[in-house]
Write an enzyme that holds these catalytic residues in place. Structure first.
Site, PDB file in Angstrom:
ATOM      1  N   GLY A 198       0.815  -1.221   0.000  1.00 20.00           N
ATOM      2  CA  GLY A 198       0.000   0.000   0.000  1.00 20.00           C
ATOM      3  C   GLY A 198       0.841   1.260   0.000  1.00 20.00           C
ATOM      4  O   GLY A 198       1.878   1.372  -0.671  1.00 20.00           O
ATOM      5  N   THR A 238      -5.984   1.482  -2.158  1.00 18.66           N
ATOM      6  CA  THR A 238      -5.136   0.462  -1.525  1.00 18.66           C
ATOM      7  C   THR A 238      -6.030  -0.682  -1.039  1.00 18.66           C
ATOM      8  O   THR A 238      -7.257  -0.617  -1.166  1.00 18.66           O
ATOM      9  CB  THR A 238      -4.392   1.009  -0.281  1.00 18.66           C
ATOM     10  N   ASP A 264       7.539  -3.878   9.087  1.00 21.58           N
ATOM     11  CA  ASP A 264       6.150  -4.348   8.998  1.00 21.58           C
ATOM     12  C   ASP A 264       5.995  -5.532   9.943  1.00 21.58           C
ATOM     13  O   ASP A 264       6.975  -6.035  10.505  1.00 21.58           O
ATOM     14  CB  ASP A 264       5.753  -4.703   7.553  1.00 21.58           C
ATOM     15  N   GLY A 269      -0.868   1.856   9.854  1.00 23.38           N
ATOM     16  CA  GLY A 269      -2.128   2.269  10.455  1.00 23.38           C
ATOM     17  C   GLY A 269      -3.183   1.221  10.185  1.00 23.38           C
ATOM     18  O   GLY A 269      -3.085   0.466   9.216  1.00 23.38           O
ATOM     19  N   ASP A 272       6.285  -5.935  15.103  1.00 23.48           N
ATOM     20  CA  ASP A 272       5.006  -5.269  15.366  1.00 23.48           C
ATOM     21  C   ASP A 272       5.326  -3.972  16.119  1.00 23.48           C
ATOM     22  O   ASP A 272       5.928  -4.018  17.203  1.00 23.48           O
ATOM     23  CB  ASP A 272       4.142  -6.211  16.217  1.00 23.48           C
ATOM     24  N   TYR A 313     -10.524   5.712  14.924  1.00 20.89           N
ATOM     25  CA  TYR A 313      -9.580   6.105  13.858  1.00 20.89           C
ATOM     26  C   TYR A 313      -9.469   7.634  13.774  1.00 20.89           C
ATOM     27  O   TYR A 313      -8.365   8.204  13.728  1.00 20.89           O
ATOM     28  CB  TYR A 313     -10.099   5.533  12.539  1.00 20.89           C
ATOM     29  N   ASN A 315       3.905   5.431   9.039  1.00 21.36           N
ATOM     30  CA  ASN A 315       2.827   5.159   8.081  1.00 21.36           C
ATOM     31  C   ASN A 315       1.878   4.056   8.536  1.00 21.36           C
ATOM     32  O   ASN A 315       0.687   4.108   8.221  1.00 21.36           O
ATOM     33  CB  ASN A 315       3.449   4.784   6.725  1.00 21.36           C
ATOM     34  N   ASN A 367     -21.637   0.538  19.384  1.00 18.11           N
ATOM     35  CA  ASN A 367     -21.380  -0.902  19.183  1.00 18.11           C
ATOM     36  C   ASN A 367     -19.893  -1.248  19.256  1.00 18.11           C
ATOM     37  O   ASN A 367     -19.510  -2.390  18.984  1.00 18.11           O
ATOM     38  CB  ASN A 367     -21.880  -1.350  17.802  1.00 18.11           C
ATOM     39  N   LYS A 411      -6.131  10.035  14.141  1.00 17.95           N
ATOM     40  CA  LYS A 411      -5.611  10.820  13.015  1.00 17.95           C
ATOM     41  C   LYS A 411      -5.652  12.310  13.325  1.00 17.95           C
ATOM     42  O   LYS A 411      -4.818  13.083  12.838  1.00 17.95           O
ATOM     43  CB  LYS A 411      -6.382  10.479  11.731  1.00 17.95           C
TER      44      LYS A 411
HETATM   45  N1  LIG Z   1      -5.854   4.100   1.915  1.00 19.33           N
HETATM   46  C1  LIG Z   1      -6.448   5.244   2.227  1.00 19.33           C
HETATM   47  O1  LIG Z   1      -7.368   5.688   1.528  1.00 19.33           O
HETATM   48  C2  LIG Z   1      -5.984   6.031   3.424  1.00 19.33           C
HETATM   49  C3  LIG Z   1      -6.644   7.243   3.688  1.00 19.33           C
HETATM   50  C4  LIG Z   1      -6.223   7.995   4.774  1.00 19.33           C
HETATM   51  C5  LIG Z   1      -5.169   7.577   5.554  1.00 19.33           C
HETATM   52  N2  LIG Z   1      -4.551   6.407   5.292  1.00 19.33           N
HETATM   53  C6  LIG Z   1      -3.435   5.994   6.165  1.00 19.33           C
HETATM   54  O2  LIG Z   1      -2.326   5.640   5.388  1.00 19.33           O
HETATM   55  C7  LIG Z   1      -1.549   4.647   6.076  1.00 19.33           C
HETATM   56  C8  LIG Z   1      -1.316   3.458   5.163  1.00 19.33           C
HETATM   57  O3  LIG Z   1      -2.574   2.953   4.756  1.00 19.33           O
HETATM   58  P1  LIG Z   1      -2.762   1.835   3.625  1.00 19.33           P
HETATM   59  O4  LIG Z   1      -4.029   2.145   2.945  1.00 19.33           O
HETATM   60  O5  LIG Z   1      -1.515   1.682   2.834  1.00 19.33           O
HETATM   61  O6  LIG Z   1      -3.009   0.568   4.561  1.00 19.33           O
HETATM   62  P2  LIG Z   1      -2.698  -0.979   4.285  1.00 19.33           P
HETATM   63  O7  LIG Z   1      -3.589  -1.714   5.223  1.00 19.33           O
HETATM   64  O8  LIG Z   1      -2.758  -1.297   2.834  1.00 19.33           O
HETATM   65  O9  LIG Z   1      -1.172  -1.090   4.771  1.00 19.33           O
HETATM   66  C9  LIG Z   1      -0.804  -0.843   6.113  1.00 19.33           C
HETATM   67  C10 LIG Z   1       0.501  -1.553   6.428  1.00 19.33           C
HETATM   68  O10 LIG Z   1       0.791  -1.334   7.817  1.00 19.33           O
HETATM   69  C11 LIG Z   1       1.170  -2.564   8.380  1.00 19.33           C
HETATM   70  N3  LIG Z   1       0.872  -2.600   9.811  1.00 19.33           N
HETATM   71  C12 LIG Z   1      -0.351  -2.579  10.387  1.00 19.33           C
HETATM   72  N4  LIG Z   1      -0.217  -2.717  11.727  1.00 19.33           N
HETATM   73  C13 LIG Z   1       1.099  -2.824  11.997  1.00 19.33           C
HETATM   74  C14 LIG Z   1       1.850  -3.010  13.180  1.00 19.33           C
HETATM   75  N5  LIG Z   1       1.255  -3.134  14.371  1.00 19.33           N
HETATM   76  N6  LIG Z   1       3.206  -3.091  13.097  1.00 19.33           N
HETATM   77  C15 LIG Z   1       3.822  -3.005  11.902  1.00 19.33           C
HETATM   78  N7  LIG Z   1       3.152  -2.807  10.722  1.00 19.33           N
HETATM   79  C16 LIG Z   1       1.808  -2.736  10.786  1.00 19.33           C
HETATM   80  C17 LIG Z   1       0.340  -3.604   7.626  1.00 19.33           C
HETATM   81  O11 LIG Z   1       0.876  -4.916   7.755  1.00 19.33           O
HETATM   82  C18 LIG Z   1       0.384  -3.062   6.220  1.00 19.33           C
HETATM   83  O12 LIG Z   1       1.510  -3.541   5.500  1.00 19.33           O
HETATM   84  C19 LIG Z   1      -2.330   4.316   7.337  1.00 19.33           C
HETATM   85  O13 LIG Z   1      -1.828   5.067   8.418  1.00 19.33           O
HETATM   86  C20 LIG Z   1      -3.725   4.770   7.000  1.00 19.33           C
HETATM   87  O14 LIG Z   1      -4.481   5.079   8.154  1.00 19.33           O
HETATM   88  C21 LIG Z   1      -4.943   5.610   4.232  1.00 19.33           C
END
Ligand SMILES: NC(=O)c1ccc[n+]([C@@H]2O[C@H](COP(=O)([O-])OP(=O)(O)OC[C@H]3O[C@@H](n4cnc5c(N)ncnc54)[C@H](O)[C@@H]3O)[C@@H](O)[C@H]2O)c1
Length: 476
Positions: free
Chosen positions: A248, A417, A268, A320, A291, A382, A318, A329, A386
């Site tokens: 992602g 993503t 990761d 999240g 983690d 969330y 990054n 709920n 943020k």
């Molecule tokens: N995709 C969107 O539209 C969007 C919008 C706003 C914000 N974001 C933010 O962007 C960031 C990346 O999002 P994404 O869409 O690529 O998500 P994703 O789920 O595709 O990827 C997130 C990555 O973080 C890793 N991860 C999760 N928990 C972890 C932990 N405890 N330790 C280590 N690694 C961990 C996961 O294994 C994964 O590889 C996040 O912070 C998300 O909140 C995404």
């Protein structure tokens, strides 16, 4: 993830059907195909203008000329005298704007120095400059305004006029987004006048394709910064850590930091070790499967960075997760998991790295979300994290500046993503389409903004959050 409507709306048949039915436009955005260039605007004309009290003519002219742009001017308008004066002093040749019939030579970007706009008459100068020309900007063109922040003005009318510019930018962005044109405003603090080159190159180039309708303040609090001399590979020799780097947005951030010369350390979860390795192999990144919420994670990261590299220069938070439920709920473990990954872990890791593991002059970049600005039903957990991140970068900026560094946040909108592919179909389609650019962004769009913040190109930016969302109407 694929956006079928985007493909359809850009096919010859789809275009005519979409127009006939009044369906939303989704222009094909032009994104950068390679890294930062020495002269990114080399084949481009930029029309430079300003109000009668503009203060940035010399800095703007130097920055545009250095970026290789052909600088066009409007033959007679209130901002012309300082531009001509600065051009004569710098030996820059100005070109008179082509006539309305010469559409092919129309400027790719309008840049307007709105510093000194201090009331309705100054705003009229902005109208006079932009109104006849905005329809001639080609697809994927740019409009960039520069002003002083409202609070920097001494009287109420000037304060209000600076604020009015924000409304202008946000409204114009909604008008021209269907052509992929972006409109943004840089609010330049007096101490940042000489640091415009980096932000100008970023906002006028294809590295910022999905950023529109945004206001970015430049200036204090920030580290004492020198004007940029070298523009290419700004991260050469730097060590950059990215959490959630397996896939992602994180994978794109890691690749883009590497593109600009950084040695990347990707983190990761242990169960993602294989994917992490594959992602990082493309640019010789180093994987650290852990983690980030584990009790020993901060110490392990700090030790690894110290041992291998003597510390990191850039850390991108990054990783999240989402665990959506209406609050009534929401089980406690949903709340705790999201708070811990998206917020608690960032605080703990930074606390450790600031006492060893992050070099002085280091850059921290956090990933927020427009959900933390506008809120979303089902995302109290969330949205809290943020929004918390936005407060955190504001609060830590002064401390980072004392260390010669900076901390900023990027707030993505809808990005294609796995996270958004998992959304139900209707909210997903609405989330994509309801933006000025009529589509979701790509991970590279977030990566480009992070890379800008991680580099000396953003020398004057600290404590800020930049939305990268195509001016998504949610979170407004
Ligand atoms: N995709 C969107 O539209 C969007 C919008 C706003 C914000 N974001 C933010 O962007 C960031 C990346 O999002 P994404 O869409 O690529 O998500 P994703 O789920 O595709 O990827 C997130 C990555 O973080 C890793 N991860 C999760 N928990 C972890 C932990 N405890 N330790 C280590 N690694 C961990 C996961 O294994 C994964 O590889 C996040 O912070 C998300 O909140 C995404």
């Amino acid at each position: 993830m694929s956006d079928r409507y985007l493909e359809f709306a850009n096919s010859p048949l789809g275009k005519s059907i979409a127009t006939a039915l009044g369906l939303p436009a989704a222009p094909r955005l032009r994104r950068a195909k390679s890294g930062y260039a020495a002269r990114p605007l080399a084949d481009r004309a930029v029309l430079l203008g300003g109000g009668s009290h503009g203060e940035l003519a010399a800095s703007l002219l130097t920055a545009l000329d250095g970026a290789g742009a052909t600088v066009q001017i409007v033959p007679s308008h209130p901002g012309l005298p300082p531009i001509k004066h600065a051009a004569a002093a710098a030996g820059v040749t100005l070109k008179t704007e082509p006539g309305a019939e010469e559409r092919n030579s129309a400027a790719y970007a309008l840049v307007f120095d709105a510093t000194g706009v201090n009331g309705p008459s100054g705003l009229r100068e902005l109208y006079d400059f932009c109104q006849p020309r905005v329809g001639r900007i080609p697809g994927n063109g740019r409009v960039l305004l520069l002003s002083r922040a409202p609070a920097e003005n001494k009287d109420a009318a000037a304060h209000a006029a600076s604020q009015a510019l924000r409304g202008f930018v946000r409204s114009l962005a909604k008008e021209v987004g269907k052509k992929g044109i972006t409109v943004n405003l840089l609010e330049v603090g007096g101490d940042a006048d000489g640091l415009l080159a980096g932000p100008l190159r970023f906002f006028l180039s294809e590295h910022s394709a999905f950023i529109t309708g945004q206001v970015l303040p430049l200036g204090a609090p920030f580290a004492p910064a020198k004007a940029l001399k070298e523009f290419e590979a700004p991260l050469a020799g730097k060590v950059a850590v990215v959490t959630g780097a397996a896939r992602g947005i994180g994978a794109a951030i890691a690749a883009t930091l590497a593109r600009e010369g950084a040695q990347v350390v990707g983190i990761d979860r242990p169960q993602e070790e294989g994917v992490l390795g594959q992602t990082l192999a493309a640019f010789n990144g180093l994987g650290l499967p852990l983690d980030i919420t584990a009790a020993d994670a901060p110490a392990r990261i700090a030790e690894e960075l110290e041992r291998r590299f003597g510390g990191a220069d850039i850390v991108v938070h990054n990783a999240g997760i989402t665990r959506d439920k209406m609050l009534k709920n929401m089980p406690a473990h949903f709340w705790d998991q999201v708070l811990d990954v998206n917020f608690g872990a960032i605080l703990r890791i930074n606390e450790k790295l600031l006492s060893g593991g992050l070099k002085d002059g280091g850059r921290l970049v956090c990933i927020s979300s427009i959900g933390g600005i506008g809120g979303n039903a089902g995302q109290t957990n969330y949205g809290s994290t943020k929004a918390g991140v936005i407060g955190y970068v504001e609060a830590l900026a002064a401390e980072m500046a004392r260390r010669g560094g900076a901390i900023n946040a990027v707030a993505p909108g809808f990005i294609e993503t796995q996270m958004t592919a998992a959304m139900p179909a209707v909210p997903r389609e609405v989330g994509r389409r309801l933006s000025s650019l009529g589509q979701g962004g790509l991970p590279i769009d977030i990566a480009e903004a992070v890379t800008f913040f991680a580099s000396a190109h953003a020398a004057a930016v600290n404590g800020r959050t930049l939305r990268v969302c195509g001016q998504n109407f949610f979170g407004a």
